[in-house]
Write a protein that holds these residues in place. Structure first.
Motif, mmCIF file in Angstrom:
data_model
loop_
_atom_site.group_PDB
_atom_site.id
_atom_site.type_symbol
_atom_site.label_atom_id
_atom_site.label_comp_id
_atom_site.label_asym_id
_atom_site.label_seq_id
_atom_site.Cartn_x
_atom_site.Cartn_y
_atom_site.Cartn_z
ATOM 1 N N LEU A 1 0.761 -1.339 0.002
ATOM 2 C CA LEU A 1 0.066 -0.243 -0.008
ATOM 3 C C LEU A 1 0.983 1.240 -0.079
ATOM 4 O O LEU A 1 0.465 2.151 -0.748
ATOM 5 C CB LEU A 1 -0.711 0.080 1.159
ATOM 6 C CG LEU A 1 -1.868 1.250 1.409
ATOM 7 C CD1 LEU A 1 -2.734 1.568 -0.008
ATOM 8 C CD2 LEU A 1 -2.730 1.015 2.646
ATOM 9 N N LEU A 2 1.967 1.174 0.790
ATOM 10 C CA LEU A 2 2.865 2.424 0.655
ATOM 11 C C LEU A 2 3.417 2.666 -0.561
ATOM 12 O O LEU A 2 3.505 3.871 -1.012
ATOM 13 C CB LEU A 2 3.673 2.410 1.893
ATOM 14 C CG LEU A 2 4.839 3.469 1.989
ATOM 15 C CD1 LEU A 2 4.065 4.657 2.267
ATOM 16 C CD2 LEU A 2 5.875 3.049 3.056
ATOM 17 N N ASP A 3 3.868 1.522 -1.235
ATOM 18 C CA ASP A 3 4.282 1.766 -2.464
ATOM 19 C C ASP A 3 3.355 2.497 -3.513
ATOM 20 O O ASP A 3 3.639 3.310 -4.427
ATOM 21 C CB ASP A 3 4.647 0.378 -3.055
ATOM 22 C CG ASP A 3 6.119 -0.220 -2.267
ATOM 23 O OD1 ASP A 3 6.865 0.663 -1.853
ATOM 24 O OD2 ASP A 3 6.377 -1.247 -2.504
ATOM 25 N N ARG A 4 2.130 1.920 -3.337
ATOM 26 C CA ARG A 4 1.105 2.533 -4.047
ATOM 27 C C ARG A 4 0.677 4.024 -4.001
ATOM 28 O O ARG A 4 0.673 4.823 -4.747
ATOM 29 C CB ARG A 4 -0.144 1.728 -4.111
ATOM 30 C CG ARG A 4 -0.221 0.333 -4.874
ATOM 31 C CD ARG A 4 -1.388 -0.371 -4.409
ATOM 32 N NE ARG A 4 -2.843 0.164 -4.704
ATOM 33 C CZ ARG A 4 -3.855 -0.298 -3.870
ATOM 34 N NH1 ARG A 4 -3.537 -0.980 -3.023
ATOM 35 N NH2 ARG A 4 -4.906 0.383 -4.050
ATOM 36 N N LEU A 5 0.769 4.329 -2.678
ATOM 37 C CA LEU A 5 0.585 5.585 -2.259
ATOM 38 C C LEU A 5 1.958 6.487 -2.703
ATOM 39 O O LEU A 5 1.596 7.787 -3.391
ATOM 40 C CB LEU A 5 0.459 5.661 -0.850
ATOM 41 C CG LEU A 5 -0.750 5.227 -0.285
ATOM 42 C CD1 LEU A 5 -0.657 5.123 1.408
ATOM 43 C CD2 LEU A 5 -1.999 6.249 -0.486
ATOM 44 N N LYS A 6 3.047 5.937 -2.626
ATOM 45 C CA LYS A 6 4.108 6.871 -3.131
ATOM 46 C C LYS A 6 4.040 6.843 -4.893
ATOM 47 O O LYS A 6 4.383 8.113 -5.202
ATOM 48 C CB LYS A 6 5.550 5.976 -2.999
ATOM 49 C CG LYS A 6 5.947 6.086 -1.464
ATOM 50 C CD LYS A 6 7.035 5.197 -1.271
ATOM 51 C CE LYS A 6 7.465 5.249 0.181
ATOM 52 N NZ LYS A 6 8.789 4.119 0.210
ATOM 53 N N GLY A 7 3.430 5.888 -5.335
ATOM 54 C CA GLY A 7 3.398 6.289 -6.903
ATOM 55 C C GLY A 7 2.208 7.144 -7.172
ATOM 56 O O GLY A 7 2.654 8.046 -7.957
ATOM 57 N N HIS A 8 1.293 7.133 -6.567
ATOM 58 C CA HIS A 8 0.230 8.079 -6.806
ATOM 59 C C HIS A 8 0.602 9.627 -6.494
ATOM 60 O O HIS A 8 0.336 10.491 -7.093
ATOM 61 C CB HIS A 8 -1.290 7.960 -5.864
ATOM 62 C CG HIS A 8 -1.829 6.584 -6.403
ATOM 63 N ND1 HIS A 8 -2.399 6.479 -7.617
ATOM 64 C CD2 HIS A 8 -2.188 5.482 -5.836
ATOM 65 C CE1 HIS A 8 -2.948 5.285 -7.852
ATOM 66 N NE2 HIS A 8 -2.580 4.635 -6.501
ATOM 67 N N ALA A 9 1.431 9.821 -5.232
ATOM 68 C CA ALA A 9 1.791 10.872 -4.719
ATOM 69 C C ALA A 9 2.745 11.684 -5.837
ATOM 70 O O ALA A 9 2.926 12.734 -6.248
ATOM 71 C CB ALA A 9 2.588 10.863 -3.449
ATOM 72 N N ALA A 10 3.594 10.588 -6.280
ATOM 73 C CA ALA A 10 5.038 11.109 -7.059
ATOM 74 C C ALA A 10 4.042 11.641 -8.599
ATOM 75 O O ALA A 10 4.736 12.422 -9.132
ATOM 76 C CB ALA A 10 5.711 9.814 -7.658
ATOM 77 N N LYS A 11 3.105 10.968 -8.948
ATOM 78 C CA LYS A 11 2.687 11.302 -10.180
ATOM 79 C C LYS A 11 1.874 12.910 -10.051
ATOM 80 O O LYS A 11 1.860 13.499 -11.150
ATOM 81 C CB LYS A 11 1.422 10.649 -10.447
ATOM 82 C CG LYS A 11 1.766 9.118 -11.137
ATOM 83 C CD LYS A 11 0.433 8.362 -11.418
ATOM 84 C CE LYS A 11 0.927 6.811 -11.663
ATOM 85 N NZ LYS A 11 -0.341 6.045 -11.939
ATOM 86 N N ARG A 12 1.621 13.300 -8.872
ATOM 87 C CA ARG A 12 1.234 14.708 -8.658
ATOM 88 C C ARG A 12 2.196 15.712 -8.090
ATOM 89 O O ARG A 12 1.967 16.781 -7.780
ATOM 90 C CB ARG A 12 -0.001 14.545 -7.730
ATOM 91 C CG ARG A 12 -1.277 13.835 -8.305
ATOM 92 C CD ARG A 12 -2.094 13.359 -7.314
ATOM 93 N NE ARG A 12 -3.231 12.558 -7.838
ATOM 94 C CZ ARG A 12 -3.293 11.454 -8.349
ATOM 95 N NH1 ARG A 12 -2.161 10.396 -8.171
ATOM 96 N NH2 ARG A 12 -4.257 10.779 -8.900
#
Length: 60
Positions: free
Chosen positions: A14-25
């Motif tokens: 989940l943390l990896d997914r959150l990091k990915g979503h955050a990085a995109k923005r």
């Protein structure tokens, strides 16, 4: 309005997914999570307000 610390325990996936979503923005994970929670809270409050208005005026 002051701030308070909220600590969460989440799994690595989940943390990896959150990091990915955050990085995109271009955001930090913390900012992304806070923005998401704030948006969800607004959506819920807006939905409640609409429902109360419909009850007051009578649904069409």
């Amino acid at each position: 309005m002051g701030s308070t610390v909220l600590s969460l325990r989440i799994d690595g996936e989940l943390l990896d997914r959150l990091k990915g979503h955050a990085a995109k923005r271009g955001m930090s994970v913390q900012d992304y999570v806070v923005r998401t929670l704030t948006r969800d809270d607004f959506d819920e409050r807006f939905k409640t307000a609409v429902e109360e208005t419909e009850r007051f005026y009578g649904a069409a």
